[in-house]
Enzyme design. Structure first.
Site: not given
Length: 199
Positions: A9, A84
């Site tokens: 990202h 994450e």
């Protein structure tokens, strides 16, 4: 032959402030938006025809995927399993904050980094198990396809380390920049190699 493209990202303000954040959900900042516009161009230059897309369900990955403007007819799947590392009570803290507020953690963070787990969080070993399980399922379900995965640095580093070393030994040996592309190929006999990392 199955090909998997991993894209990290774009930048968020939490990245800029060097915060520990895994499950917190900030949006991309202006730099992050521009990074993904550049990634879109890179992807077009590479001419990689995508068959299916998977993404972490967090905003920074969703927004990154939108900026890539993948053909609307290609199915997009969002998953918590691609998130994450969960830093637990350390979420949103800087390293200095942790030194001040949780000094008892510092030694273990350095010397037992593979298995260190903050209260309410998970360890890198946990993360790697979670991510590998998800990728193995995707590989099996979409054999001979080109798969795009939008995820996080820790996710991509864990996977590279697993597929190259079968453990976490290589985790810190790869830098995964915001908006970068990493390509992994699975050949018909199951052998795996990386075409490029952090492009």
């Amino acid at each position: 032959m199955t090909e998997i493209l991993f894209i990290r990202h774009g930048e968020t303000d939490h990245n800029k402030k060097h915060l520990y954040y895994g499950h917190l959900n900030p949006s991309l900042n202006t730099t992050g938006i521009n990074q993904l516009k550049n990634t879109k161009k890179k992807l077009e230059e590479l001419n990689e025809k995508i068959d299916i897309v998977f993404s972490s369900d967090l905003n920074r990955c969703r927004e990154s995927l939108e900026l890539l403007e993948i053909d609307k007819n290609i199915k997009k799947n969002f998953s918590e399993n691609l998130r994450e590392l969960n830093f637990g009570i350390l979420e949103g803290k800087t390293y200095k904050d942790i030194e001040k507020e949780f000094p008892h953690y510092i030694d273990e963070m350095k010397n037992n980094w593979r298995n260190f787990k903050a209260e309410g969080g998970e360890s890198l070993s946990d993360l790697q198990k979670r991510i590998v399980k998800k990728i193995e399922k995707i590989k099996k379900d979409y054999e001979n396809k080109r798969i795009l995965i939008i995820a996080h640095a820790g996710v991509i580093q864990s996977l590279i380390s697993y597929y190259l070393f079968c453990n976490l030994d290589g985790y810190w040996k790869f830098k995964i920049d915001n908006g970068s592309i990493t390509k992994m190929t699975v050949v018909d006999d199951g052998f795996i190699y990386f075409n490029y990392i952090n492009k």
